[in-house]
Write an enzyme that holds these catalytic residues in place. Structure first.
Site, PDB file in Angstrom:
ATOM      1  N   VAL A 236      14.574  42.319  26.432  1.00  0.00           N
ATOM      2  CA  VAL A 236      14.493  40.971  27.017  1.00  0.00           C
ATOM      3  C   VAL A 236      13.155  40.772  27.740  1.00  0.00           C
ATOM      4  O   VAL A 236      12.556  39.693  27.668  1.00  0.00           O
ATOM      5  CB  VAL A 236      15.696  40.710  27.968  1.00  0.00           C
ATOM      6  CG1 VAL A 236      15.631  39.305  28.539  1.00  0.00           C
ATOM      7  CG2 VAL A 236      17.011  40.903  27.227  1.00  0.00           C
TER       8      VAL A 236
ATOM      9  N   GLU B 152      23.882  46.572  24.581  1.00  0.00           N
ATOM     10  CA  GLU B 152      23.393  47.196  25.806  1.00  0.00           C
ATOM     11  C   GLU B 152      22.971  48.630  25.473  1.00  0.00           C
ATOM     12  O   GLU B 152      23.372  49.174  24.438  1.00  0.00           O
ATOM     13  CB  GLU B 152      24.517  47.242  26.854  1.00  0.00           C
ATOM     14  CG  GLU B 152      25.128  45.894  27.182  1.00  0.00           C
ATOM     15  CD  GLU B 152      24.138  44.913  27.777  1.00  0.00           C
ATOM     16  OE1 GLU B 152      23.473  45.247  28.753  1.00  0.00           O
ATOM     17  OE2 GLU B 152      24.014  43.793  27.234  1.00  0.00           O
TER      18      GLU B 152
ATOM     19  N   VAL C 289      24.517  34.935  30.874  1.00  0.00           N
ATOM     20  CA  VAL C 289      25.774  34.473  30.283  1.00  0.00           C
ATOM     21  C   VAL C 289      25.507  33.741  28.971  1.00  0.00           C
ATOM     22  O   VAL C 289      24.935  32.659  28.959  1.00  0.00           O
ATOM     23  CB  VAL C 289      26.532  33.540  31.268  1.00  0.00           C
ATOM     24  CG1 VAL C 289      27.864  33.113  30.678  1.00  0.00           C
ATOM     25  CG2 VAL C 289      26.745  34.232  32.603  1.00  0.00           C
TER      26      VAL C 289
ATOM     27  N   LYS D  66      30.802  38.205  32.248  1.00  0.00           N
ATOM     28  CA  LYS D  66      30.347  36.828  32.008  1.00  0.00           C
ATOM     29  C   LYS D  66      31.454  35.833  32.378  1.00  0.00           C
ATOM     30  O   LYS D  66      31.186  34.768  32.931  1.00  0.00           O
ATOM     31  CB  LYS D  66      29.925  36.673  30.544  1.00  0.00           C
ATOM     32  CG  LYS D  66      28.651  37.484  30.233  1.00  0.00           C
ATOM     33  CD  LYS D  66      28.397  37.619  28.749  1.00  0.00           C
ATOM     34  CE  LYS D  66      27.152  38.441  28.468  1.00  0.00           C
ATOM     35  NZ  LYS D  66      26.988  38.849  27.075  1.00  0.00           N
TER      36      LYS D  66
ATOM     37  N   GLY E 211      19.703  39.021  22.114  1.00  0.00           N
ATOM     38  CA  GLY E 211      18.435  39.180  21.393  1.00  0.00           C
ATOM     39  C   GLY E 211      17.251  38.861  22.278  1.00  0.00           C
ATOM     40  O   GLY E 211      17.368  38.153  23.289  1.00  0.00           O
TER      41      GLY E 211
END
Ligand code: HSE
Length: 425
Positions: free
Chosen positions: A16, A183, A125, A198, A296
């Protein structure tokens, strides 16, 4: 905050972090500088100038020129230290760490208030789907009946590959890892932990309730077998891992994450691979459906960038539902309609159903469909997992909460075709 040029201190340069770096570099309307990137591993090659990299978190936290801390590491405990320290040092923060958030929501709300700074976390989320700002800004005054959907890209990717392409579970998981959806430890993706975190965050923004994630049942997909997929196919359904956050009578809220059979006319039937979908059911507006990439590098990086840009305009969550004085409470006192694949009749003695609508037994495949208390599933979660049983919701209908669960549970078989029909509806 209004400055011509924003300085960002970034923690983490994995999937990320690199996505954010890319989308920021290619953003047309918004400019900000990543002035430092703090990373852990000294041996990993980094595709950025060495001058940007630091191994010392204080180089960011103590730098008065840094306006915004962006936390994108995968260690929730360390992320907690970074985020709380940054807020105390009166820096605005963006994070995508759902575990950190779900575990410390109350404290994080208080820290923002105390130090007059904002913490945004849209990327935590459902990846690129702007669900939190939608709940905060659009549904701020409308009572919500239900939020449900697909909140985890990895498990949805696995389920899609298994159901549409008949790819084996382990290969599909390996692909999801390779593509950067999972993860670092993917167990939380497949056991429902990630989706539960979430759901807890959504419960805050949709209903104003802070719920400890340990109170939320999550049953995942790791026990899924081909007979379960065959059952779903026979009923014209697909199995999806669905969190449900739902208001019941008497203003209580139930939250759980359980695989569900969804029929072909359901919004989520066609939501495949790493895509997520969120259904918001408002009391006055009715159902709305949002779909987008839930995991992603670039999609999550885009959500983080959107938060940074929002901060530059002075945006912060107001937690309006949390501040509204509606006496909502969390409950697990609810009955569900589920499919259970079991091994032997002894399993059914342990996992007691209130009512059984359908039962099938053969040499190597047994299942029941019936009504069961959520509290029974919670009590037998470990047994279900250890014995490789599989549970899926037949629909997301819940019986009104019963604060007094039946003392004597009935075991009755019902072959009524009307009830069977309801099962696939
Ligand atoms: N591992 C997560 C998922 C990443 O698969 O959805 C996005 O939160």
């Amino acid at each position: 905050m209004s400055k011509n040029s924003l300085n960002i201190g970034l923690f983490g340069f994995g999937c990320v972090g690199q996505g954010l770096y890319h989308v920021l570099k290619n953003s047309t309307g918004f400019k900000a500088n990543i002035t430092k990137i703090a990373v852990k591993n000294r041996n990993k090659p980094r595709a950025v100038s060495k001058d940007l990299i630091t191994y010392n978190k204080w180089e960011i936290l103590d730098d008065p020129a840094i306006d915004i801390v962006v936390e994108l590491i995968d260690d929730a405990a360390e992320a907690y230290l970074i985020v709380t320290e940054a807020l105390r040092k009166r820096k605005h923060v963006v994070t995508a760490n759902k575990k950190l958030l779900a575990l410390h929501l109350e404290e994080l709300i208080a820290l923002q208030k105390e130090h007059g700074v904002s913490l945004l976390y849209e990327g935590a989320v459902c990846g690129s789907i702007p669900i939190l700002r939608t709940l905060e800004e659009y549904f701020d005054n409308e009572p919500i009946k239900k939020v449900s959907g697909i909140f985890n890209g990895t498990s949805n990717y696995i389920l899609s590959k298994m159901q549409s392409e008949r790819i084996a579970y382990t290969s599909a998981l390996a692909e999801a890892q390779e593509k950067g959806f999972a993860e670092s430890d993917p167990s939380g993706d497949v056991n429902g932990d990630d989706a539960a975190y979430k759901a807890v965050i959504i419960a805050l923004h949709a209903f104003g309730l802070v719920i400890g994630p340990q109170a939320v049942l999550n049953l995942g997909i790791s026990n899924l077998q081909k007979d379960d997929l065959g059952y779903a196919r026979e009923k014209g359904c697909r199995i999806k891992l669905l969190p449900l956050v739902k208001r019941l009578h008497q203003n209580s809220i139930c939250v759980f994450v359980i695989p569900q059979l969804v029929s072909s006319d359901h919004h989520l039937f066609q939501v495949e691979n790493e895509f997520n979908g969120v259904i918001v059911d408002g009391e006055f507006s009715g159902e709305q459906f949002l779909q987008g990439r839930g995991a992603g590098s670039y999609p999550t990086g885009a959500a983080v960038l959107s938060d940074i840009s929002a901060l530059s305009h002075g945006y912060g969550y107001e937690y309006k539902k949390h501040r509204q004085a509606r006496p909502l409470s969390f409950t697990n006192a609810v009955f569900l309609n589920v499919y259970l694949r079991y091994n032997t009749i002894l399993d059914l003695e342990k996992i007691e159903f209130d009512e059984i609508y359908e039962k099938y037994e053969s040499a190597d495949y047994n299942y029941v469909v019936g009504k069961i208390a959520l509290t029974t599933l919670i009590a037998e979660k470990e047994f279900i997992f250890q014995n490789r049983l599989f549970v899926a919701l037949i629909n997301d209908e819940t019986d009104p909460p019963t604060h007094e669960l039946p003392r004597q549970k009935k075991q009755k078989t019902n072959s009524n075709p009307e009830l069977r029909k309801k099962i696939t509806a």
